[in-house]
Write a protein that holds these residues in place. Structure first.
Motif, short mmCIF file in Angstrom:
data_model
loop_
_atom_site.label_atom_id
_atom_site.label_comp_id
_atom_site.label_asym_id
_atom_site.label_seq_id
_atom_site.Cartn_x
_atom_site.Cartn_y
_atom_site.Cartn_z
N SER A 149 -2.60 11.56 -4.09
CA SER A 149 -2.54 10.86 -5.38
C SER A 149 -1.14 10.77 -5.97
CB SER A 149 -3.46 11.56 -6.38
OG SER A 149 -3.08 12.91 -6.54
N VAL A 150 -0.20 11.56 -5.50
CA VAL A 150 1.16 11.51 -6.04
C VAL A 150 2.09 10.66 -5.18
CG1 VAL A 150 1.00 13.70 -7.27
CG2 VAL A 150 1.72 13.67 -4.86
N ASP A 151 1.52 9.92 -4.23
CA ASP A 151 2.33 9.10 -3.32
C ASP A 151 2.08 7.62 -3.55
OD1 ASP A 151 3.33 11.43 -1.94
OD2 ASP A 151 1.35 11.59 -1.03
N LEU A 152 3.03 6.81 -3.13
CA LEU A 152 2.98 5.36 -3.33
C LEU A 152 2.99 4.66 -1.97
CD1 LEU A 152 3.27 2.75 -5.07
CD2 LEU A 152 5.75 3.16 -5.07
N LEU A 153 2.02 3.78 -1.75
CA LEU A 153 1.96 3.00 -0.52
C LEU A 153 2.37 1.57 -0.82
CD1 LEU A 153 1.17 2.47 2.45
CD2 LEU A 153 -1.17 2.02 1.63
N LEU A 154 3.39 1.09 -0.12
CA LEU A 154 3.84 -0.29 -0.23
C LEU A 154 3.48 -1.02 1.05
CD1 LEU A 154 7.46 0.31 -1.65
CD2 LEU A 154 5.33 -0.01 -2.92
N ILE A 155 2.82 -2.15 0.92
CA ILE A 155 2.47 -2.98 2.07
C ILE A 155 3.25 -4.27 1.98
CG2 ILE A 155 0.61 -4.21 3.26
CD1 ILE A 155 -1.34 -2.16 2.16
N ALA A 156 4.03 -4.57 3.01
CA ALA A 156 4.87 -5.78 3.02
C ALA A 156 4.61 -6.55 4.30
CB ALA A 156 6.34 -5.40 2.92
#
Length: 375
Positions: free
Chosen positions: A107-114
């Protein structure tokens, strides 16, 4: 063989540009402005994050995601680790690729999809997996792609990718200039809001302005002798580019240049950062790839025999850390082995501007080399 006459024939260059590579490079500044507008319209500027994420994970196919992760990781520094999630699969096809979150992601992480496609089932599954883990999900992809629905279902933020009509004429190359800026710009705005790096709207405007100026200097109508990108392309013909970088921003620019040369023109290249490049590549320059390695090469019949492949150093520099520079030693090593050297150094400006200039010039050079060599 490089057709140097093509470099100074704008109409022929346009005809040869079936993949829209030259247009993508020339319109990079406009693509940045459009992408920034899409990010603003998606609500990036209104986000109120609860501090920095513990880690930033980036997923996507091909060179575009790789370069985005490299650039963002360099700009973010030690604030939060930026990691690219490499896909697995039996083929580099949308339906065959799969991505997995590391076991510690939560929950403290960020996933970026490009992605310039957005039809990869593996990315939709990744978004669902991130939602179950509690990760925040942000995606940049074409507006009407299936990934839009998957991210919305995962309560994530979807930002439409800035596209151009010619993007759909041919399959998009991952290293294409337009693709990089369309995916990277919204992510810069997002990470600015999280505090990982500084990329406020005025800084993004300066990136676009710098890209416009490079396009004026490196466009197809500018003749080779006053065009740094065409000059570099001509210098790299029939050679092995040995790309050396110095300065924080130059590193990702050099790695992108090497990847673009391979993907767009089929030209292999090696890349390393100074000063370690001097030790890593000294044996390479002293071997058979050095221009002075074959004393009989001067007398070779250049009509009947193919040209020998020799190394050419490309030195990309941007404000070395602490003012210390290994450039004089790099020149001495190259010239001491009769190896020619090309140098690029951006005009003064902020880190984002200088990085954009190095990427833009080398992107143009990779495109010119691809078009003039018939790749």
């Amino acid at each position: 063989m490089l057709d140097e006459s093509l470099l100074d024939a704008p109409e022929r260059l346009t005809e040869a540009d079936r993949r829209g590579l030259l247009r993508g490079a020339a319109e990079a500044g406009a693509r940045v402005r459009t992408a920034a507008r899409h990010a603003a319209e998606a609500g990036v500027g209104n986000l109120k994050p609860d501090g920095r994420p513990r880690a930033v994970l980036i997923a996507g196919p091909g060179a575009a995601a790789t370069h985005a992760a490299d650039l963002l990781g360099t700009l973010a520094g030690a604030g939060s680790p930026v990691t690219r999630l490499a896909p697995t699969g039996v083929a580099p096809a949308a339906g065959a690729l799969r991505w997995e979150l590391p076991g510690w992601a939560g929950s403290v992480d960020l996933l970026l999809i490009a992605t310039p496609d957005g039809a990869e089932p593996g990315l939709a599954l990744l978004a669902e997996q991130a939602y179950r883990r509690g990760c925040t999900v942000v995606a940049v992809a074409p507006a009407r792609s299936p990934l839009n629905d998957a991210v919305s279902a995962s309560r994530g933020l979807f930002i439409p990718m800035a596209t151009a009509p010619y993007d759909h004429d041919e399959p998009l190359a991952g290293a294409a200039p337009g693709v990089l800026w369309a995916l990277l710009t919204p992510l810069l705005a997002l990470l600015d809001r999280t505090g990982l790096l500084e990329a406020p709207p005025e800084a993004v405007d300066k990136i676009a302005d710098r890209l416009d100026r490079v396009a004026e200097r490196c466009g197809p109508a500018i003749v080779t002798y006053s065009n740094p990108a065409k000059t570099l392309a001509a210098e790299l013909a029939e050679s092995l580019p040995v790309v050396w970088t110095e300065g924080t921003s130059a590193g990702p620019a050099g790695r992108r240049f090497a990847a673009a040369l391979a993907e767009l023109s089929g030209t292999p290249a090696v890349v390393a950062d100074l000063p370690e490049a001097l030790a890593a590549h000294s044996a390479l320059l002293a071997g058979r790839l050095a221009a002075g390695a074959d004393p009989d090469d001067f007398f070779r019949d250049r009509v009947e025999e193919p040209a020998a492949l020799h190394a050419r150093v490309v030195l990309l520099r941007d404000r070395p850390i602490g003012g210390l520079t290994a450039a004089p030693n790099a020149r001495d090593l190259a010239l001491g082995h009769d190896t020619p050297i090309s140098e690029l150094e951006p005009e003064a400006g902020g880190e984002l501007e200088t990085l954009a200039e190095l990427i833009a010039i080398t992107d143009f050079a990779a495109v010119y080399l691809a078009l003039a060599s018939g790749a």
